[in-house]
Design a protein around this motif. Sequence first.
Motif, PDB file in Angstrom:
ATOM      1  N   LEU A 140       0.825  -1.203   0.000  1.00 43.04           N
ATOM      2  CA  LEU A 140       0.000   0.000   0.000  1.00 43.04           C
ATOM      3  C   LEU A 140       0.868   1.265   0.000  1.00 43.04           C
ATOM      4  CD1 LEU A 140      -2.791  -1.109   2.499  1.00 43.04           C
ATOM      5  CD2 LEU A 140      -3.060  -0.700   0.048  1.00 43.04           C
ATOM      6  N   ARG A 141       1.979   1.241   0.720  1.00 43.53           N
ATOM      7  CA  ARG A 141       2.890   2.392   0.716  1.00 43.53           C
ATOM      8  C   ARG A 141       3.449   2.647  -0.682  1.00 43.53           C
ATOM      9  NH1 ARG A 141       4.981  -0.188   5.389  1.00 43.53           N
ATOM     10  NH2 ARG A 141       4.266   0.811   7.320  1.00 43.53           N
ATOM     11  N   ARG A 142       3.725   1.582  -1.419  1.00 41.42           N
ATOM     12  CA  ARG A 142       4.264   1.723  -2.769  1.00 41.42           C
ATOM     13  C   ARG A 142       3.210   2.265  -3.734  1.00 41.42           C
ATOM     14  NH1 ARG A 142       6.246  -3.990  -4.306  1.00 41.42           N
ATOM     15  NH2 ARG A 142       6.290  -3.022  -6.364  1.00 41.42           N
ATOM     16  N   ILE A 143       1.963   1.929  -3.502  1.00 42.34           N
ATOM     17  CA  ILE A 143       0.887   2.338  -4.411  1.00 42.34           C
ATOM     18  C   ILE A 143       0.480   3.791  -4.185  1.00 42.34           C
ATOM     19  CG2 ILE A 143      -1.601   2.058  -4.809  1.00 42.34           C
ATOM     20  CD1 ILE A 143      -0.160   0.076  -6.403  1.00 42.34           C
ATOM     21  N   TYR A 144       0.303   4.174  -2.920  1.00 41.44           N
ATOM     22  CA  TYR A 144      -0.270   5.480  -2.609  1.00 41.44           C
ATOM     23  C   TYR A 144       0.784   6.485  -2.152  1.00 41.44           C
ATOM     24  CZ  TYR A 144      -4.802   3.138  -2.762  1.00 41.44           C
ATOM     25  OH  TYR A 144      -5.898   2.431  -3.159  1.00 41.44           O
ATOM     26  N   SER A 145       0.854   7.618  -2.835  1.00 42.75           N
ATOM     27  CA  SER A 145       1.683   8.726  -2.368  1.00 42.75           C
ATOM     28  C   SER A 145       0.892   9.493  -1.304  1.00 42.75           C
ATOM     29  CB  SER A 145       2.026   9.657  -3.534  1.00 42.75           C
ATOM     30  OG  SER A 145       0.838  10.287  -4.012  1.00 42.75           O
ATOM     31  N   SER A 158      -0.083  12.536  -1.348  1.00 37.07           N
ATOM     32  CA  SER A 158      -1.150  13.331  -1.967  1.00 37.07           C
ATOM     33  C   SER A 158      -2.328  12.454  -2.376  1.00 37.07           C
ATOM     34  CB  SER A 158      -0.603  14.074  -3.193  1.00 37.07           C
ATOM     35  OG  SER A 158      -0.096  13.160  -4.146  1.00 37.07           O
ATOM     36  N   ASP A 159      -2.076  11.178  -2.679  1.00 37.80           N
ATOM     37  CA  ASP A 159      -3.155  10.258  -3.044  1.00 37.80           C
ATOM     38  C   ASP A 159      -4.053   9.959  -1.853  1.00 37.80           C
ATOM     39  OD1 ASP A 159      -2.280   9.923  -5.678  1.00 37.80           O
ATOM     40  OD2 ASP A 159      -0.996   8.222  -5.148  1.00 37.80           O
ATOM     41  N   LEU A 160      -3.453   9.824  -0.679  1.00 45.74           N
ATOM     42  CA  LEU A 160      -4.181   9.331   0.488  1.00 45.74           C
ATOM     43  C   LEU A 160      -5.406  10.169   0.827  1.00 45.74           C
ATOM     44  CD1 LEU A 160      -1.175   8.334   2.770  1.00 45.74           C
ATOM     45  CD2 LEU A 160      -2.751   6.805   1.590  1.00 45.74           C
ATOM     46  N   ALA A 161      -5.305  11.472   0.643  1.00 50.50           N
ATOM     47  CA  ALA A 161      -6.425  12.350   0.979  1.00 50.50           C
ATOM     48  C   ALA A 161      -7.629  12.104   0.079  1.00 50.50           C
ATOM     49  CB  ALA A 161      -5.986  13.809   0.871  1.00 50.50           C
ATOM     50  N   ASN A 162      -7.379  11.552  -1.105  1.00 47.26           N
ATOM     51  CA  ASN A 162      -8.453  11.392  -2.086  1.00 47.26           C
ATOM     52  C   ASN A 162      -9.031   9.985  -2.167  1.00 47.26           C
ATOM     53  OD1 ASN A 162      -8.149  14.111  -3.006  1.00 47.26           O
ATOM     54  ND2 ASN A 162      -6.311  13.475  -4.125  1.00 47.26           N
ATOM     55  N   VAL A 163      -8.478   9.051  -1.398  1.00 49.26           N
ATOM     56  CA  VAL A 163      -8.995   7.676  -1.446  1.00 49.26           C
ATOM     57  C   VAL A 163     -10.359   7.643  -0.759  1.00 49.26           C
ATOM     58  CG1 VAL A 163      -8.608   5.271  -0.830  1.00 49.26           C
ATOM     59  CG2 VAL A 163      -6.659   6.733  -1.394  1.00 49.26           C
ATOM     60  N   SER A 216      -6.290   0.198   7.392  1.00 45.63           N
ATOM     61  CA  SER A 216      -6.459   1.220   8.432  1.00 45.63           C
ATOM     62  C   SER A 216      -5.136   1.923   8.733  1.00 45.63           C
ATOM     63  CB  SER A 216      -7.007   0.570   9.704  1.00 45.63           C
ATOM     64  OG  SER A 216      -7.042   1.488  10.771  1.00 45.63           O
ATOM     65  N   ASN A 217      -4.083   1.132   8.893  1.00 47.46           N
ATOM     66  CA  ASN A 217      -2.783   1.701   9.285  1.00 47.46           C
ATOM     67  C   ASN A 217      -2.178   2.601   8.219  1.00 47.46           C
ATOM     68  OD1 ASN A 217      -2.901   0.342  11.713  1.00 47.46           O
ATOM     69  ND2 ASN A 217      -1.704  -1.411  10.991  1.00 47.46           N
ATOM     70  N   ILE A 218      -2.303   2.211   6.968  1.00 45.07           N
ATOM     71  CA  ILE A 218      -1.627   2.944   5.890  1.00 45.07           C
ATOM     72  C   ILE A 218      -2.503   4.018   5.262  1.00 45.07           C
ATOM     73  CG2 ILE A 218      -0.440   2.708   3.664  1.00 45.07           C
ATOM     74  CD1 ILE A 218       0.990   1.495   6.146  1.00 45.07           C
ATOM     75  N   ILE A 219      -3.804   3.809   5.207  1.00 46.41           N
ATOM     76  CA  ILE A 219      -4.664   4.772   4.510  1.00 46.41           C
ATOM     77  C   ILE A 219      -5.572   5.531   5.472  1.00 46.41           C
ATOM     78  CG2 ILE A 219      -6.390   5.080   2.689  1.00 46.41           C
ATOM     79  CD1 ILE A 219      -5.309   2.558   1.360  1.00 46.41           C
ATOM     80  N   ALA A 220      -6.411   4.811   6.227  1.00 44.30           N
ATOM     81  CA  ALA A 220      -7.407   5.484   7.069  1.00 44.30           C
ATOM     82  C   ALA A 220      -6.767   6.401   8.108  1.00 44.30           C
ATOM     83  CB  ALA A 220      -8.299   4.445   7.747  1.00 44.30           C
ATOM     84  N   LYS A 221      -5.736   5.918   8.784  1.00 36.78           N
ATOM     85  CA  LYS A 221      -5.129   6.695   9.867  1.00 36.78           C
ATOM     86  C   LYS A 221      -4.273   7.855   9.370  1.00 36.78           C
ATOM     87  CE  LYS A 221      -5.116   2.942  13.250  1.00 36.78           C
ATOM     88  NZ  LYS A 221      -4.278   1.997  14.051  1.00 36.78           N
ATOM     89  N   THR A 222      -3.897   7.814   8.097  1.00 39.64           N
ATOM     90  CA  THR A 222      -3.048   8.888   7.569  1.00 39.64           C
ATOM     91  C   THR A 222      -3.821   9.891   6.712  1.00 39.64           C
ATOM     92  OG1 THR A 222      -2.446   7.459   5.715  1.00 39.64           O
ATOM     93  CG2 THR A 222      -0.962   7.473   7.599  1.00 39.64           C
ATOM     94  N   LYS A 223      -5.129   9.703   6.566  1.00 36.53           N
ATOM     95  CA  LYS A 223      -5.931  10.684   5.843  1.00 36.53           C
ATOM     96  C   LYS A 223      -5.991  11.982   6.653  1.00 36.53           C
ATOM     97  CE  LYS A 223      -9.843   9.401   3.798  1.00 36.53           C
ATOM     98  NZ  LYS A 223      -9.617   9.658   2.371  1.00 36.53           N
ATOM     99  N   PRO A 224      -5.930  13.111   5.988  1.00 34.65           N
ATOM    100  CA  PRO A 224      -5.952  14.398   6.711  1.00 34.65           C
ATOM    101  C   PRO A 224      -7.234  14.581   7.512  1.00 34.65           C
ATOM    102  CG  PRO A 224      -5.325  14.692   4.409  1.00 34.65           C
ATOM    103  CD  PRO A 224      -5.815  13.285   4.539  1.00 34.65           C
ATOM    104  N   PRO A 225      -7.162  15.296   8.627  1.00 38.46           N
ATOM    105  CA  PRO A 225      -8.357  15.574   9.433  1.00 38.46           C
ATOM    106  C   PRO A 225      -9.438  16.233   8.574  1.00 38.46           C
ATOM    107  CG  PRO A 225      -6.380  16.266  10.590  1.00 38.46           C
ATOM    108  CD  PRO A 225      -5.947  15.908   9.210  1.00 38.46           C
ATOM    109  N   GLY A 226     -10.676  15.804   8.776  1.00 41.53           N
ATOM    110  CA  GLY A 226     -11.787  16.390   8.044  1.00 41.53           C
ATOM    111  C   GLY A 226     -12.041  15.766   6.687  1.00 41.53           C
ATOM    112  N   SER A 227     -11.189  14.838   6.235  1.00 40.41           N
ATOM    113  CA  SER A 227     -11.407  14.194   4.931  1.00 40.41           C
ATOM    114  C   SER A 227     -12.511  13.153   5.047  1.00 40.41           C
ATOM    115  CB  SER A 227     -10.114  13.549   4.426  1.00 40.41           C
ATOM    116  OG  SER A 227      -9.624  12.606   5.355  1.00 40.41           O
TER     117      SER A 227
END
Length: 369
Positions: free
Chosen positions: A292-297, A299-304, A326-337
């Motif tokens: 997942l780290r290799r796939i998503y930059s 800047s990508d994470l906020a838009n998933v 959860s660890n790689i995408i959900a928890k690293t999404k910016p607040p309010g996304s």
Amino acid sequence: MEDAEDEIAVIGIGCNFPGGEGLDNFWRVLLEGKNCVVDIPAERFDTNFWYDADESKPGKTQTTKAALIEGFNEFDHKFFGITEAEADSMDPQHKLLLQCTYRALEDAGVAVESINGSRTGVYIGLMNKDYEMLQSNSSTTISHYNCTGTAMSVAANRISFTFNLTGPSFAIDSACSSSLVALHLACQAIKQGDCAMALCGGVSCIIEPKVYVALSKAKMISPAGTSKPFSSRADGYGRGEGCGIVFLKPLKKALKDCNKVWGIISKTAVNQDGRSVTPITKPSMTQQEELLRRIYSESDLANVQYIEAHGTGTQVGDPTEAGSISNIIAKTKPPGSERLRIGSVKSNIGHTESAAGVAGLIKMAPPTC
């Protein structure tokens, strides 16, 4: 995200999954939230003989259910220029691949004549050999057609032969990831110039009971025959069958040619667990997170917004997958996304094994019904 120059367009889809042949029927199953699990009919195998609720009984399966396609093994051999004798020795999986390939070309608005001799690649995910196992039970009925009728290589090669395609053509067995690995290799081949376009996907048919016995002994199968992804009631996966084919083309070329674009593949990646966990069938959260780290930059994470997960409904696999997401995408999404949603098509059509990845991919195409 990769350079737009490298983006791949899905310009055609052909499929036959439980609930009815074709994309509209598939989408109707999803929109209605239908569970396509049925009793396995006697035409497949005798569940009365093979079933026993006692998991310790040797040679028995714990379930009598599966999600099955309609019109199983119906095939117009003349349409594809195949003799009746040869068609009789063909694995139903090969037949489904030809039918869904034609549907994918038809959906793309591409005339068969226009790709004749083209450098189009064929990448097919395939893992089950039920028909070959049945054929080998009766040595007196084996003919010269059995080799081509059941070989995994010919599953892909027959598509190339039938439509006269000259790009790379082969079958891939990486178990339940087969059709997504096929997609990855097809995209890579287009990007590096091995082929101009590609047909890829996967297929799986349920014909023979011994796989059920093995899955029951491994405690992977759901006694109810139903996958319950990410549920506290998950008790193993329910098997399904079907076939999905997508027709791929560089996005830039697809737009230039005014092709319909179902979706855009920006990036693909593949890895393996190594020996980070044991036994060999157990998924590794560490390696899932690494992928997942290799796939998503960042800047990508906020838009998933949504992840179509593997989500088989097993008590080990689902928590591992949900944890890595959860660890790689959900928890690293910016607040309010927006909240990240996950799901799995297996709750509708079962786990179609070597066709599972492409089923999830097709699910993500916009509905037409």
